[in-house]
Design an enzyme around this catalytic site. Sequence first.
Site, PDB file in Angstrom:
ATOM      1  N   HIS A   1      42.086  19.361  -5.876  1.00 60.87           N
ATOM      2  CA  HIS A   1      41.503  18.257  -6.343  1.00 60.87           C
ATOM      3  C   HIS A   1      41.791  18.153  -8.349  1.00 60.87           C
ATOM      4  O   HIS A   1      40.477  18.760  -8.318  1.00 60.87           O
ATOM      5  CB  HIS A   1      41.265  16.994  -5.773  1.00 60.87           C
TER       6      HIS A   1
ATOM      7  N   GLN B   1      41.756  25.746 -15.021  1.00 67.43           N
ATOM      8  CA  GLN B   1      40.594  26.312 -14.054  1.00 67.43           C
ATOM      9  C   GLN B   1      40.643  25.804 -12.491  1.00 67.43           C
ATOM     10  O   GLN B   1      40.290  26.862 -11.808  1.00 67.43           O
ATOM     11  CB  GLN B   1      39.083  25.065 -14.020  1.00 67.43           C
TER      12      GLN B   1
HETATM   13  C1  GAR Z   1      47.274  19.846  -9.918  1.00 65.55           C
HETATM   14  O1  GAR Z   1      46.739  19.240 -10.899  1.00 65.55           O
HETATM   15  C2  GAR Z   1      46.626  19.083  -8.541  1.00 65.55           C
HETATM   16  O2  GAR Z   1      44.994  19.415  -8.665  1.00 65.55           O
HETATM   17  C3  GAR Z   1      47.067  17.956  -8.390  1.00 65.55           C
HETATM   18  O3  GAR Z   1      48.476  17.833  -8.802  1.00 65.55           O
HETATM   19  C4  GAR Z   1      48.586  18.977  -9.704  1.00 65.55           C
HETATM   20  C5  GAR Z   1      49.851  20.059  -8.796  1.00 65.55           C
HETATM   21  O4  GAR Z   1      50.424  20.794 -10.196  1.00 65.55           O
HETATM   22  N1  GAR Z   1      46.682  17.474  -7.208  1.00 65.55           N
HETATM   23  C6  GAR Z   1      46.619  16.182  -6.568  1.00 65.55           C
HETATM   24  O5  GAR Z   1      46.497  15.123  -7.962  1.00 65.55           O
HETATM   25  C7  GAR Z   1      46.521  16.017  -4.625  1.00 65.55           C
HETATM   26  N2  GAR Z   1      45.954  14.062  -4.861  1.00 65.55           N
HETATM   27  P1  GAR Z   1      50.931  21.784  -9.624  1.00 65.55           P
HETATM   28  O6  GAR Z   1      52.103  21.415  -8.682  1.00 65.55           O
HETATM   29  O7  GAR Z   1      51.626  22.569 -10.588  1.00 65.55           O
HETATM   30  O8  GAR Z   1      50.112  22.834  -8.343  1.00 65.55           O
END
Ligand code: GAR
Length: 202
Positions: free
Chosen positions: A111, A175
Amino acid sequence: MGKLRLGVLASGWGSNLQSIMDAAAAGKIKAEVAVVFSDNNDAFALERARKAGIPARHLNPRNFGSKDECEKALLKLLNEHGVQLVCLAGYMRMVGKVILDAFPNMVINIHPALLPAFPGLCGQQQAWDYGVKFSGCTVHFVDEGMDTGPIIIQAVVPVYDDDTADSLAARILEQEHKIYPEAIGLIAEGRLKLNGRKVFRL
Ligand code: GAR
C-alpha cells in the site's frame, strides 16, 4: 527447500510485479512467480509477465454472477499453478473470503502510504492533500478489512515543500520496489512470526 510459488495479482502498470520478478530472477529471494493474474485485460502487468515467460491470465469479474463465483475461478487458476503465496501488487479489488480462507496468512499487499494512515485508493494523493511531512509505503498481510492486516515492513519517505503529488508518489514507488521483494524473501525463508497483529522477524 524449493522456491516459494507466487501468484501475483495486478490491475495496472505492474512495476511492483517487475521488482518481484527481477528479484526472483536475480536469485535475491527464494521465490518464483508462478502466475500473474489481472482483472483488467489491458493491464501492462500481463505484458510484463508474458515477456518474462510467466503465465499471464485474465478473468473479467463482470462475467461472473457474484464475487464468490469469480474468486472460485481465480482460486482454481491459482491452484493449477501451485501458488503458495498470493501477492497483491496494484490490485484494485478487495480480496474476499474464498481466497483468504484458501491461503491463511498467505495473502499480502503493498500500500502506498504509512498504514493505518490513508488506506483505500490513492494513498499517495491522500497523504499529499493532508499535508503530512513524511509518508511511505507498507507491506502487510491481507485480512477482510481495507488495508487493515498486520504490518510486515514499512518504508518512510520525506515530503518536500516543492513536491507534487506525482513526485511524492514516485519517491514512494521507489521504496515499494525495495520492501515488497524484501517481505516476500522473509516469508519464503520462514523468517516471519505472526503474533496477533504483530509481525516479528526471526
Ligand atoms: C502502487 O503504488 C501500489 O502501492 C498501489 O498501486 C500502485 C501500483 O503500481 N496499490 C494500491 O493503491 C492498492 N490499493 P504498479 O502497478 O506499478 O505496481
